[in-house]
Design an enzyme around this catalytic site. Structure first.
Site, short mmCIF file in Angstrom:
data_model
loop_
_atom_site.label_atom_id
_atom_site.label_comp_id
_atom_site.label_asym_id
_atom_site.label_seq_id
_atom_site.Cartn_x
_atom_site.Cartn_y
_atom_site.Cartn_z
N PHE A 150 -2.31 -4.44 -1.52
CA PHE A 150 -2.82 -4.80 -1.87
C PHE A 150 -3.34 -3.36 -3.72
CE2 PHE A 150 -5.78 -4.04 0.07
CZ PHE A 150 -7.16 -3.02 0.03
N LYS A 174 8.02 -9.27 -5.26
CA LYS A 174 6.80 -10.59 -4.88
C LYS A 174 5.36 -9.88 -4.72
CE LYS A 174 4.32 -11.69 -2.60
NZ LYS A 174 2.30 -11.00 -2.07
N GLU A 177 -0.97 -10.50 -4.63
CA GLU A 177 -1.74 -11.71 -5.70
C GLU A 177 -3.00 -11.08 -5.61
OE1 GLU A 177 -1.32 -12.00 -2.04
OE2 GLU A 177 -1.87 -12.76 -1.30
N SER A 227 0.13 -4.47 6.06
CA SER A 227 -0.79 -4.39 7.59
C SER A 227 0.83 -4.41 8.92
CB SER A 227 -1.86 -5.31 7.15
OG SER A 227 -1.32 -6.90 7.44
N CYS A 282 -3.04 4.63 2.10
CA CYS A 282 -2.41 3.84 3.77
C CYS A 282 -2.59 5.49 4.37
CB CYS A 282 -0.89 3.29 3.35
SG CYS A 282 0.22 4.67 2.51
P1 NAD Z 1 -1.21 -7.50 3.55
O1 NAD Z 1 -0.23 -6.81 4.77
O2 NAD Z 1 -2.33 -8.50 3.72
O3 NAD Z 1 -0.63 -8.10 2.36
C1 NAD Z 1 0.57 -7.69 1.74
C2 NAD Z 1 1.71 -8.20 1.05
O4 NAD Z 1 1.84 -9.83 2.59
C3 NAD Z 1 1.41 -8.81 -0.02
O5 NAD Z 1 2.52 -9.50 -1.13
C4 NAD Z 1 1.02 -10.27 0.84
O6 NAD Z 1 1.01 -11.32 -0.08
C5 NAD Z 1 1.82 -10.45 2.14
N1 NAD Z 1 0.79 -11.06 2.85
C6 NAD Z 1 -0.40 -11.54 3.23
N2 NAD Z 1 -0.34 -12.34 4.55
C7 NAD Z 1 0.69 -13.04 3.90
C8 NAD Z 1 0.87 -14.16 6.23
N3 NAD Z 1 0.72 -14.62 6.61
N4 NAD Z 1 2.75 -13.90 5.42
C9 NAD Z 1 3.35 -13.53 4.51
N5 NAD Z 1 3.52 -12.82 3.56
C10 NAD Z 1 1.90 -12.39 3.33
O7 NAD Z 1 -1.51 -5.76 3.40
P2 NAD Z 1 -2.32 -5.77 2.15
O8 NAD Z 1 -3.62 -6.07 2.69
O9 NAD Z 1 -2.44 -6.10 0.72
O10 NAD Z 1 -2.66 -4.19 2.04
C11 NAD Z 1 -3.37 -3.23 2.89
C12 NAD Z 1 -2.63 -3.28 4.22
O11 NAD Z 1 -0.89 -1.99 3.51
C13 NAD Z 1 -2.62 -1.44 4.63
O12 NAD Z 1 -3.06 -1.88 6.55
C14 NAD Z 1 -2.15 -0.55 4.51
O13 NAD Z 1 -1.99 -0.08 5.77
C15 NAD Z 1 -0.48 -0.87 4.30
N6 NAD Z 1 -0.13 -0.24 3.43
C16 NAD Z 1 0.87 0.44 4.49
C17 NAD Z 1 1.35 1.49 3.82
C18 NAD Z 1 2.05 2.28 4.45
O14 NAD Z 1 3.27 3.19 3.67
N7 NAD Z 1 2.89 2.24 5.63
C19 NAD Z 1 1.40 1.84 1.90
C20 NAD Z 1 0.29 0.54 1.89
C21 NAD Z 1 -0.60 0.06 1.92
#
Ligand code: NAD
Length: 497
Positions: A150, A174, A177, A227, A282
């Site tokens: 997000f 994808k 959401e 994450s 991040c």
């Molecule tokens: P998230 O892991 O909750 O979601 C990321 C994606 O995974 C979304 O599209 C979501 O719909 C999907 N998702 C969520 N739960 C899922 C599941 N159980 N099974 C399959 N798919 C699932 O992350 P977020 O809250 O959207 O973003 C924040 C996180 O992203 C933080 O941890 C941040 O550090 C990380 N991030 C990392 C970088 C990097 O370059 N390393 C960059 C941006 C964000």
């Protein structure tokens, strides 16, 4: 009024109603602004079939024609970036200038992709044996999947799709959401740029959609950002299903401050990198490692700066916007409670902030802890909010060890006026992206973005040459053509017509 946010498949909004949808909010007001369609396995399969057919034709389109489309897309994106930024602010909450910044950083990857003809060139070795030549070529994978978080609804997908498309692949994205609309506008821009229908598809959803990307036999690679627990799952499931996977995870970025650092520059950097985008980056700095005797004076200057930060609606000129959801705001608050309970010193408390906004947005003010110890959850875990912790150490070595012992290794920075110390740090620190007097060292598009340890699973970072390699497969050709003077019948030397 709530808007329906449909998928974008085959060059148009997807018509059929979804069985399941998700709520999209304006985090600055708490208002429900949209309902995003969630894809079932069946809808995902339909999108992949369309992408597969479109991708074949796109891969066969000449490089010159493909690049014309990328150039046009760049122009459209550049002209409409304010519109895109406004959508990001409305669904994510980050302030407008920050949203514009994320679009600009994404655009840099589009510009990098405009130069892909040079980057796709292979090698050629003449006469490796008598009359035998060897050369290498790189070809697209087919349909590639992108799953994004997000916090950068425009930039993170743009780390991947400009290169994937320029290289001749078809894309299924994808998005998160929580803020899905940015990718629908980007899809319209691709259409306007002349990208054939079906090459860029936006399929919204949750776990069901993600799981189908991970198992669908026609999706050849997965680029994930999110994450760490989900990144691990994506890597394991995607690779088990035979896909190429790059899964970027969470972070806990340390800023090491040596006693000789310029303290005004350091305090500015700590505040900007700690509280920009409400700490939902991040590459945000979340821990300051202060090498004594620097801590007291540095904290004083940071606190002065924090007092001037205006928290409020990002579309109306505030410095810092809300968090993404009320649940996330409450989770970050609970980390602050835990820090207090564990005995850290709460220097600035953002829990009761009065935000400049109408409605009931998900605000939390900038928060600063001192005397944080390495066994506290505010140190060990990623908070992803406007909470900055100061850990006091006695020496460079103690600070370095702390950073290297942390399971995350996304970004880090050292602040010092000692070139030798900076150089030592860049060599010794076990982190993927390093800043020297630069707090958020996000690499330019022609370098690659990625962390170490629990911040990235897979071996390929995003964009730069690693991006070109990720979205193409290498092939080496060994060829021998008969010398026309050698045989009886001379059909002439083949030329490329
Ligand atoms: P998230 O892991 O909750 O979601 C990321 C994606 O995974 C979304 O599209 C979501 O719909 C999907 N998702 C969520 N739960 C899922 C599941 N159980 N099974 C399959 N798919 C699932 O992350 P977020 O809250 O959207 O973003 C924040 C996180 O992203 C933080 O941890 C941040 O550090 C990380 N991030 C990392 C970088 C990097 O370059 N390393 C960059 C941006 C964000």
């Amino acid at each position: 009024m709530t808007t329906r946010i449909p998928h974008w498949i085959n060059g148009a909004p997807y018509q059929a109603a979804a069985e399941r949808t998700g709520d999209v909010f304006n985090p600055a007001t708490g208002d429900l602004s949209g309902k995003v369609d969630f894809a079932s396995t069946k809808v995902m399969d339909e999108a992949v079939a369309i992408a597969k057919t479109a991708g074949k034709a796109w891969a066969a389109t000449s490089l010159t024609k493909r690049i014309e489309v990328i150039f046009k897309f760049r122009e459209i994106l550049n002209n409409r970036k304010s519109e895109l930024a406004a959508i990001i602010t409305a669904e994510h909450g980050k302030v407008l200038s920050d949203a514009l910044g994320e679009v600009t950083r994404g655009q840099e990857v589009v510009e990098f992709a405009c130069g892909i003809p040079h980057l796709l060139k292979g090698g050629f070795s003449e006469s490796v044996s008598t009359g035998v030549d060897v050369y290498s070529i790189r070809q697209p994978l087919g349909v590639v999947g992108i799953i994004s978080p997000f916090n950068f609804p425009a930039m993170v997908p743009m780390w991947f799709f400009p290169i994937a498309i320029a290289a001749g692949n078809a894309v299924i994205i994808k998005p998160s959401e929580k803020d899905p609309s940015a990718q629908n506008l980007i899809a319209q821009m691709w259409k306007e740029a002349g990208l054939p229908d079906g090459v860029f598809n936006v399929v919204h959803g949750d776990k069901e959609a993600v799981d189908r990307i991970l198992t669908h036999p026609d999706i050849k690679s997965v680029s994930f950002v999110g994450s760490t627990p989900i990144a691990k799952y994506i890597y394991q499931t995607g690779t088990t299903n035979g896909k190429r996977v790059q899964a970027l995870g969470g972070a806990k970025n340390h800023m090491l401050v040596l006693p000789d650092a310029d303290l005004d520059l350091t305090a500015d950097a700590a505040v900007n990198a700690g509280f920009g985008s409400a700490g939902e980056r991040c590459m945000a700095i979340s821990v300051i490692v202060a090498v004594e005797p620097v801590a007291d004076e540095l904290i004083k200057r940071i606190v002065t700066r924090m007092q001037s930060i205006k928290t409020g609606d990002g579309s109306k000129g505030s410095d810092m916007g809300p968090l993404i959801t009320s649940q996330h705001r409450d989770k970050v608050k609970s980390y602050i409670d835990a820090g207090v309970a564990a005995g850290a010193k709460l220097v600035v408390d953002g829990r009761d902030v009065v935000a400049d906004s109408t409605g009931s947005g998900y605000f939390l003010g900038p928060t600063l802890f001192d005397d944080v110890k390495t066994d506290m959850t505010i140190y060990t875990e990623e908070i992803f909010g406007p909470v900055l912790s100061v850990v006091r150490v006695k020496s460079y070595d103690e600070g370095l060890k702390l950073i290297n012992d942390h399971p995350y290794g996304n970004g880090t920075a050292i602040f010092t006026n000692d070139g030798g110390a900076g150089r030592r740090f860049q060599n010794e620190v076990e982190v993927g992206m390093v800043g020297i007097n630069v707090p958020i060292p996000v690499p330019m598009a022609y370098y690659s973005f990625g962390g170490w340890k629990n911040s990235l699973f897979g071996d390929t970072h995003a964009h730069g040459m690693e991006g070109i390699h990720f979205f193409t497969r290498g092939k080496v050709v060994t060829s021998r053509w008969l010398d026309p003077s050698h045989g009886g019948i001379n059909l002439g030397f083949p030329t490329h017509g």
